[in-house]
Design a protein around this motif. Structure first.
Motif, PDB file in Angstrom:
ATOM      1  N   ALA A 156       0.816  -1.039  -0.051  1.00 35.26           N
ATOM      2  CA  ALA A 156       0.118  -0.084  -0.064  1.00 35.26           C
ATOM      3  C   ALA A 156       0.772   1.215  -0.107  1.00 35.26           C
ATOM      4  O   ALA A 156       1.728   1.306   0.706  1.00 35.26           O
ATOM      5  N   VAL A 157       0.595   2.236  -0.890  1.00 36.49           N
ATOM      6  CA  VAL A 157       1.189   3.454  -0.866  1.00 36.49           C
ATOM      7  C   VAL A 157       0.318   4.551  -0.930  1.00 36.49           C
ATOM      8  O   VAL A 157      -0.736   4.471  -1.664  1.00 36.49           O
ATOM      9  N   PRO A 158       0.254   5.514  -0.038  1.00 34.21           N
ATOM     10  CA  PRO A 158      -0.592   6.704   0.137  1.00 34.21           C
ATOM     11  C   PRO A 158      -0.561   7.366  -1.348  1.00 34.21           C
ATOM     12  O   PRO A 158       0.300   7.750  -1.908  1.00 34.21           O
ATOM     13  N   ILE A 159      -1.640   7.929  -1.749  1.00 33.63           N
ATOM     14  CA  ILE A 159      -1.721   8.507  -2.984  1.00 33.63           C
ATOM     15  C   ILE A 159      -3.121   9.789  -2.770  1.00 33.63           C
ATOM     16  O   ILE A 159      -4.022   9.455  -2.235  1.00 33.63           O
ATOM     17  N   GLY A 160      -2.770  10.851  -3.132  1.00 34.18           N
ATOM     18  CA  GLY A 160      -3.681  11.906  -3.178  1.00 34.18           C
ATOM     19  C   GLY A 160      -3.672  12.551  -2.021  1.00 34.18           C
ATOM     20  O   GLY A 160      -2.769  12.594  -1.027  1.00 34.18           O
ATOM     21  N   PRO A 161      -4.798  13.335  -1.622  1.00 33.19           N
ATOM     22  CA  PRO A 161      -4.868  14.095   0.097  1.00 33.19           C
ATOM     23  C   PRO A 161      -4.672  12.954   1.028  1.00 33.19           C
ATOM     24  O   PRO A 161      -5.318  12.017   0.999  1.00 33.19           O
ATOM     25  N   ARG A 162      -4.265  13.294   2.135  1.00 31.99           N
ATOM     26  CA  ARG A 162      -4.192  12.526   3.347  1.00 31.99           C
ATOM     27  C   ARG A 162      -5.345  12.495   3.953  1.00 31.99           C
ATOM     28  O   ARG A 162      -5.512  11.714   5.005  1.00 31.99           O
ATOM     29  N   THR A 163      -6.267  13.557   3.911  1.00 33.93           N
ATOM     30  CA  THR A 163      -7.466  13.598   4.604  1.00 33.93           C
ATOM     31  C   THR A 163      -8.385  14.111   3.596  1.00 33.93           C
ATOM     32  O   THR A 163      -8.138  14.986   2.727  1.00 33.93           O
ATOM     33  N   GLN A 164      -9.820  13.577   3.824  1.00 38.25           N
ATOM     34  CA  GLN A 164     -10.848  14.045   3.269  1.00 38.25           C
ATOM     35  C   GLN A 164     -12.088  13.801   3.957  1.00 38.25           C
ATOM     36  O   GLN A 164     -12.093  13.450   5.140  1.00 38.25           O
ATOM     37  N   ARG A 165     -13.168  14.553   3.694  1.00 36.01           N
ATOM     38  CA  ARG A 165     -14.342  14.629   4.478  1.00 36.01           C
ATOM     39  C   ARG A 165     -15.796  14.456   3.534  1.00 36.01           C
ATOM     40  O   ARG A 165     -15.640  14.909   2.466  1.00 36.01           O
ATOM     41  N   PHE A 166     -16.740  13.824   4.035  1.00 33.10           N
ATOM     42  CA  PHE A 166     -18.116  14.009   3.715  1.00 33.10           C
ATOM     43  C   PHE A 166     -18.720  15.139   4.099  1.00 33.10           C
ATOM     44  O   PHE A 166     -18.671  15.473   5.570  1.00 33.10           O
ATOM     45  N   LEU A 167     -19.224  15.988   3.390  1.00 35.56           N
ATOM     46  CA  LEU A 167     -20.247  17.038   3.858  1.00 35.56           C
ATOM     47  C   LEU A 167     -21.579  16.577   3.508  1.00 35.56           C
ATOM     48  O   LEU A 167     -22.056  16.031   2.548  1.00 35.56           O
ATOM     49  N   THR A 168     -22.677  17.249   4.643  1.00 34.28           N
ATOM     50  CA  THR A 168     -24.006  17.249   4.006  1.00 34.28           C
ATOM     51  C   THR A 168     -24.279  18.687   4.086  1.00 34.28           C
ATOM     52  O   THR A 168     -24.077  19.568   4.516  1.00 34.28           O
ATOM     53  N   HIS A 245     -25.276  13.889   0.559  1.00 32.98           N
ATOM     54  CA  HIS A 245     -24.136  13.605   1.514  1.00 32.98           C
ATOM     55  C   HIS A 245     -22.986  13.140   0.513  1.00 32.98           C
ATOM     56  O   HIS A 245     -23.249  11.822   0.199  1.00 32.98           O
ATOM     57  N   LEU A 246     -22.030  13.921   0.331  1.00 33.24           N
ATOM     58  CA  LEU A 246     -21.216  13.482  -0.684  1.00 33.24           C
ATOM     59  C   LEU A 246     -19.685  14.028  -0.266  1.00 33.24           C
ATOM     60  O   LEU A 246     -19.586  14.937   0.813  1.00 33.24           O
ATOM     61  N   PHE A 247     -18.575  13.739  -0.927  1.00 29.92           N
ATOM     62  CA  PHE A 247     -17.456  14.182  -0.689  1.00 29.92           C
ATOM     63  C   PHE A 247     -17.341  15.756  -1.010  1.00 29.92           C
ATOM     64  O   PHE A 247     -17.889  16.350  -1.734  1.00 29.92           O
ATOM     65  N   GLU A 248     -16.516  16.114   0.007  1.00 35.45           N
ATOM     66  CA  GLU A 248     -16.290  17.784  -0.048  1.00 35.45           C
ATOM     67  C   GLU A 248     -15.975  18.191  -1.302  1.00 35.45           C
ATOM     68  O   GLU A 248     -16.545  19.402  -1.674  1.00 35.45           O
ATOM     69  N   ASP A 249     -14.961  17.693  -1.936  1.00 37.24           N
ATOM     70  CA  ASP A 249     -14.568  18.075  -3.197  1.00 37.24           C
ATOM     71  C   ASP A 249     -15.574  18.306  -4.058  1.00 37.24           C
ATOM     72  O   ASP A 249     -15.866  19.383  -4.978  1.00 37.24           O
ATOM     73  N   TRP A 250     -16.484  17.496  -4.079  1.00 46.46           N
ATOM     74  CA  TRP A 250     -17.656  17.335  -5.366  1.00 46.46           C
ATOM     75  C   TRP A 250     -18.530  18.449  -4.851  1.00 46.46           C
ATOM     76  O   TRP A 250     -19.273  19.241  -6.073  1.00 46.46           O
ATOM     77  N   LEU A 251     -18.944  18.881  -3.629  1.00 40.95           N
ATOM     78  CA  LEU A 251     -19.824  19.769  -3.367  1.00 40.95           C
ATOM     79  C   LEU A 251     -19.141  21.369  -3.191  1.00 40.95           C
ATOM     80  O   LEU A 251     -20.138  22.269  -3.181  1.00 40.95           O
ATOM     81  N   ALA A 252     -17.997  21.388  -2.858  1.00 42.13           N
ATOM     82  CA  ALA A 252     -17.464  22.603  -2.571  1.00 42.13           C
ATOM     83  C   ALA A 252     -17.715  23.910  -3.607  1.00 42.13           C
ATOM     84  O   ALA A 252     -18.134  25.325  -3.230  1.00 42.13           O
ATOM     85  N   PRO A 253     -17.632  23.624  -4.832  1.00 42.20           N
ATOM     86  CA  PRO A 253     -18.024  24.699  -5.813  1.00 42.20           C
ATOM     87  C   PRO A 253     -19.412  25.071  -5.450  1.00 42.20           C
ATOM     88  O   PRO A 253     -19.827  26.423  -5.679  1.00 42.20           O
ATOM     89  N   SER A 272      -9.011   9.195   6.768  1.00 41.31           N
ATOM     90  CA  SER A 272      -7.953   8.832   6.022  1.00 41.31           C
ATOM     91  C   SER A 272      -8.038   8.811   4.193  1.00 41.31           C
ATOM     92  O   SER A 272      -9.177   8.408   3.730  1.00 41.31           O
ATOM     93  N   GLY A 273      -7.170   9.538   3.607  1.00 41.76           N
ATOM     94  CA  GLY A 273      -7.380   9.447   2.142  1.00 41.76           C
ATOM     95  C   GLY A 273      -6.942   8.172   1.300  1.00 41.76           C
ATOM     96  O   GLY A 273      -6.874   7.214   1.996  1.00 41.76           O
ATOM     97  N   PRO A 274      -7.159   8.402   0.258  1.00 38.63           N
ATOM     98  CA  PRO A 274      -6.967   6.982  -0.657  1.00 38.63           C
ATOM     99  C   PRO A 274      -5.520   6.319  -0.600  1.00 38.63           C
ATOM    100  O   PRO A 274      -4.616   7.080  -0.225  1.00 38.63           O
ATOM    101  N   ILE A 275      -5.600   5.125  -0.969  1.00 34.12           N
ATOM    102  CA  ILE A 275      -4.406   4.405  -0.973  1.00 34.12           C
ATOM    103  C   ILE A 275      -4.084   3.465  -2.076  1.00 34.12           C
ATOM    104  O   ILE A 275      -5.099   2.939  -2.694  1.00 34.12           O
TER     105      ILE A 275
END
Length: 301
Positions: A156-168, A245-253, A272-275
């Protein structure tokens, strides 16, 4: 011998794709050519490998057993041939990745353009699937998933942002009419726009605050498969159909321009972000080795 190997690889590709047309589309060949390859293979083996209908194909018992044994064997053949790549000035070949929709939409676009510019002889094929996937059986070189969905015994190797969030979130008009939920359980009294995996199951919505975890399974007027139709869910929320209720990146704009407002913010803790993960092998395919080295050398910003 070469023709036989080609026919075996064709058979595996057809079973993975679930049909001749999709396999032909992926390989750049013709459906009739792939069908002829399977007929040759069946004639050579003296056994039927596929049940064919006008709408779909499915492996017979013999075909399923052959597919099960062939998939890892062909992967090893590709790895053995790839050893030649170590003698090239720069790596070449195809890198096959199996990723969830969020990674395909928000993580890989920030990585792949620079990677492909650095390695012009490498071609990347991305398959988007949100469910659990057996990497070897799927024909992919590597997968990307979140920690709770990783296969065992993988590197396993970390890839992308190390933390993410779901927002409602919901549209201001919806919240004005229906009120703002103050606790995740309040969502059971709201119209909620839901995702559903391809297998039919709908993921529960999970919330956490100060170590307390709450899972709810709300209902609502719109259900769609994540990834393939999340834009539909977002537009439904903007139109005032309900809570999303989705990933923050999708809803932020949409939050930034005021089309959506967040709720339950104190229940949306980061995770934790993706691996990137792949089987432990003595020899990694050169494109995968180059990709691993690239993401290690270029941390996500």
């Amino acid at each position: 011998m070469a023709t036989e190997l080609d026919d075996l690889a064709t058979f595996v590709a057809i079973v993975r794709a679930g049909g001749f047309r999709d396999a032909a589309r992926a390989s750049g060949g013709s459906a009739s050519g792939l069908s002829e390859a399977v007929r040759r293979l069946e004639a050579r083996l003296g056994v039927r490998l596929l049940h064919r209908t006008t709408r779909s194909i499915a492996p017979t018992a013999a075909g399923a057993r052959l597919f099960e044994r062939l998939s890892p064997a062909l992967a090893e053949v590709r790895a053995a041939l790839d050893v030649v790549n170590t003698f090239r000035d720069r790596p070449a070949g195809t890198l096959r990745l199996n990723v969830p929709a969020n990674v395909g939409r928000t993580v890989l676009p920030a990585i792949l353009p620079a990677f492909l510019t650095a390695y012009p002889d490498i071609r990347v094929e991305v398959t988007v699937e949100d469910g659990f996937v057996d990497i070897l059986a799927s024909g992919a070189d590597a997968g990307i998933r979140y920690e709770e969905r990783l296969e065992q015994d993988m590197i396993a190797v970390p890839i992308g942002p190390r933390t993410q969030r779901f927002l409602t979130a919901a549209a201001p008009a919806y919240l004005a009419a229906r009120g703002r939920p103050g606790h995740p359980q309040d969502l059971l009294g709201h119209a909620c726009l839901r995702g559903r995996f391809s297998g039919g199951a709908g993921p529960v919505w999970e919330f956490e605050r100060a170590g307390e975890i709450v899972r709810v399974d709300p209902t609502g007027p719109l259900v769609a498969q994540p990834g393939l139709a999340c834009d539909l869910l977002i537009e439904g929320a903007i139109a005032g159909l309900g809570v999303i209720h989705l990933f923050e990146d999708w809803l932020a704009p949409h939050i930034a321009r005021g089309a959506l407002e967040t709720v339950l913010d104190d229940w949306c803790e980061p995770f934790s972000g993706p691996i990137l993960y792949y089987p432990g092998r003595r020899y990694l395919p050169a494109p995968l080795r180059a990709f691993v080295d690239f993401i290690k050398a270029h941390p996500y910003e």
